[in-house]
Motif scaffolding. Structure first.
Motif, mmCIF file in Angstrom:
data_model
loop_
_atom_site.group_PDB
_atom_site.id
_atom_site.type_symbol
_atom_site.label_atom_id
_atom_site.label_comp_id
_atom_site.label_asym_id
_atom_site.label_seq_id
_atom_site.Cartn_x
_atom_site.Cartn_y
_atom_site.Cartn_z
ATOM 1 N N LYS A 123 0.726 -1.229 -0.075
ATOM 2 C CA LYS A 123 0.077 -0.189 0.112
ATOM 3 C C LYS A 123 0.788 1.303 0.091
ATOM 4 O O LYS A 123 2.079 1.279 0.623
ATOM 5 C CB LYS A 123 -1.082 -0.066 1.266
ATOM 6 N N ARG A 124 0.274 2.353 -0.686
ATOM 7 C CA ARG A 124 1.340 3.618 -0.619
ATOM 8 C C ARG A 124 0.936 4.185 0.775
ATOM 9 O O ARG A 124 -0.159 4.216 1.231
ATOM 10 C CB ARG A 124 0.658 4.432 -1.482
ATOM 11 N N PRO A 125 2.198 4.618 1.334
ATOM 12 C CA PRO A 125 2.241 5.286 2.719
ATOM 13 C C PRO A 125 1.244 6.572 2.444
ATOM 14 O O PRO A 125 1.122 7.216 1.603
ATOM 15 C CB PRO A 125 3.425 5.838 2.679
ATOM 16 N N SER A 126 0.633 6.754 3.735
ATOM 17 C CA SER A 126 -0.159 7.767 3.976
ATOM 18 C C SER A 126 0.308 9.065 3.695
ATOM 19 O O SER A 126 -0.454 10.088 3.107
ATOM 20 C CB SER A 126 -0.930 7.894 5.070
ATOM 21 N N SER A 127 1.629 9.424 3.944
ATOM 22 C CA SER A 127 2.241 10.600 3.565
ATOM 23 C C SER A 127 2.329 10.852 2.068
ATOM 24 O O SER A 127 1.994 12.115 1.392
ATOM 25 C CB SER A 127 3.700 10.529 3.862
ATOM 26 N N ASP A 128 2.386 9.723 1.186
ATOM 27 C CA ASP A 128 2.319 10.027 -0.335
ATOM 28 C C ASP A 128 0.829 10.278 -0.816
ATOM 29 O O ASP A 128 0.762 11.238 -1.621
ATOM 30 C CB ASP A 128 2.828 8.704 -0.947
ATOM 31 N N ALA A 129 -0.132 9.633 -0.065
ATOM 32 C CA ALA A 129 -1.428 10.080 -0.364
ATOM 33 C C ALA A 129 -1.824 11.499 -0.050
ATOM 34 O O ALA A 129 -2.341 12.400 -0.914
ATOM 35 C CB ALA A 129 -2.458 9.163 0.318
ATOM 36 N N SER A 130 -1.213 12.287 0.911
ATOM 37 C CA SER A 130 -1.461 13.466 1.461
ATOM 38 C C SER A 130 -0.687 14.251 0.479
ATOM 39 O O SER A 130 -1.138 15.236 -0.138
ATOM 40 C CB SER A 130 -0.690 13.619 2.726
ATOM 41 N N LEU A 131 0.593 14.002 0.016
ATOM 42 C CA LEU A 131 1.261 14.907 -0.852
ATOM 43 C C LEU A 131 0.670 14.679 -2.100
ATOM 44 O O LEU A 131 0.492 15.809 -2.871
ATOM 45 C CB LEU A 131 2.762 14.144 -1.360
ATOM 46 N N LEU A 132 -0.189 13.732 -2.916
ATOM 47 C CA LEU A 132 -0.782 13.745 -4.126
ATOM 48 C C LEU A 132 -1.972 14.789 -3.993
ATOM 49 O O LEU A 132 -2.290 15.350 -4.889
ATOM 50 C CB LEU A 132 -1.362 12.058 -4.357
ATOM 51 N N ARG A 133 -2.512 14.535 -2.785
ATOM 52 C CA ARG A 133 -3.954 15.544 -2.691
ATOM 53 C C ARG A 133 -3.339 16.988 -3.020
ATOM 54 O O ARG A 133 -4.075 17.772 -3.479
ATOM 55 C CB ARG A 133 -4.648 15.397 -1.545
ATOM 56 N N VAL A 134 -2.204 17.350 -2.366
ATOM 57 C CA VAL A 134 -1.852 18.768 -2.309
ATOM 58 C C VAL A 134 -1.303 19.241 -3.758
ATOM 59 O O VAL A 134 -1.726 20.014 -4.290
ATOM 60 C CB VAL A 134 -0.512 18.934 -1.434
ATOM 61 N N ILE A 135 -0.688 18.260 -4.311
ATOM 62 C CA ILE A 135 -0.314 18.562 -5.816
ATOM 63 C C ILE A 135 -1.408 18.591 -6.719
ATOM 64 O O ILE A 135 -1.457 19.375 -7.535
ATOM 65 C CB ILE A 135 0.754 17.156 -6.363
ATOM 66 N N GLU A 136 -2.480 17.644 -6.540
ATOM 67 C CA GLU A 136 -3.967 17.912 -7.312
ATOM 68 C C GLU A 136 -4.393 19.017 -7.180
ATOM 69 O O GLU A 136 -4.998 19.800 -8.103
ATOM 70 C CB GLU A 136 -4.539 16.603 -6.848
ATOM 71 N N THR A 137 -4.506 19.594 -5.873
ATOM 72 C CA THR A 137 -5.048 21.150 -5.533
ATOM 73 C C THR A 137 -4.086 22.219 -6.459
ATOM 74 O O THR A 137 -4.758 23.104 -6.909
ATOM 75 C CB THR A 137 -4.791 21.149 -4.251
ATOM 76 N N GLU A 138 -2.937 21.750 -6.066
ATOM 77 C CA GLU A 138 -2.125 23.094 -6.720
ATOM 78 C C GLU A 138 -2.190 23.072 -8.612
ATOM 79 O O GLU A 138 -2.143 24.107 -8.964
ATOM 80 C CB GLU A 138 -0.395 22.805 -6.440
ATOM 81 N N ILE A 139 -2.388 21.705 -9.151
ATOM 82 C CA ILE A 139 -2.643 21.571 -10.493
ATOM 83 C C ILE A 139 -4.053 22.236 -10.722
ATOM 84 O O ILE A 139 -3.977 22.977 -11.563
ATOM 85 C CB ILE A 139 -2.582 20.086 -10.691
#
Length: 250
Positions: A58-74
């Motif tokens: 499973k992807r670490p929760s920190s990576d999932a949080s990073l992805l959400r921030v990147i998607e918001t910035e995009i």
């Protein structure tokens, strides 16, 4: 002892079912459920293989949080990009534009009589906010304005070229340096490049400003380039964010 064996068999049956039930959820949910089963039924050492599977697949929760921030910035970058795009090249713009996605600069080219004029345009140096400190001299005024750096090369057939380093401010062109370049010289040779442009005779400075203006380096062109490069910077930033997202998701 028999009761203990039954308990361990029951736990081993519960855990795989729990894993299958939450297969589409993020790692933190899986970890929480495993912790609950572990607390209620058996010790941590009873299913080390299951814990190992959960932590590596499973992807670490920190990576999932990073992805959400990147998607918001995009999303924010795309909204800004949609509002700010300027795509129309002025009819009087004399250069052909070569803009390759992913590159820091764009290239301009044109022929003027028997000369070839090449221009390398860099990302703008943006000034935001009010930086006015009360001084009225020209240097202070320029430092409070956004600008774009240009490298202008004027060449003739089978000969050296003139290379200008230019800073374009709104409605003003500043020549920072001027040198004569011989394409046959090697990079390890150091040649005299002339004095600082500001040390030249004032009439000579004015003559070279006119020289560039005739060849298309003038405020009407550089003001357009300023807006163009701001939009390119926005596009490149959005692409950079998407590449980050792909890497984190991989």
């Amino acid at each position: 002892m028999a009761f203990g064996n039954v308990l361990r068999r029951s736990a081993s049956a519960v855990v795989p079912l729990a894993i299958r039930a939450i297969g589409g959820q993020r790692y933190r949910h899986c970890s929480a459920l495993l912790s609950a089963v572990n607390h209620r039924t058996l010790s941590r050492s009873s299913f080390p293989s299951i814990l190992h599977y959960s932590s590596t697949s499973k992807r670490p929760s920190s990576d999932a949080s990073l992805l959400r921030v990147i998607e918001t910035e995009i999303k924010c970058a795309q909204e800004s990009e949609d509002h700010d795009q300027v795509n129309d090249v002025p009819d009087a713009f004399p250069f052909k534009i070569e803009d390759n996605p992913g590159q820091q600069t764009i290239s301009l080219s044109r022929d003027y009589q028997s000369e070839n004029v090449l221009v390398e345009v860099h990302m703008p140096d943006l000034v935001t906010g009010d930086n006015d400190d009360g001084d009225d001299d020209d240097d202070t005024e320029k430092s409070n304005q956004s600008s774009i750096p240009l490298v202008v090369r004027v060449s003739k057939k089978n000969g050296p070229c003139l290379e200008f380093n230019v800073t374009a401010f709104p409605d003003e062109i500043s020549i920072d340096s001027l040198s004569v370049k011989d394409p046959q010289n090697t990079e390890d040779q150091i040649f005299y490049e002339g004095p600082d442009f500001s040390d030249l005779d004032e009439n000579l400075q004015k003559a070279f400003h006119k020289y560039l203006e005739i060849r298309g380096i003038k405020p009407s062109a550089t003001n357009f380039l300023h807006e163009y490069m701001i939009n390119k910077d926005s596009r490149e930033y959005t692409m950079w964010l998407k590449n980050l997202k792909k890497f984190v998701e991989a």
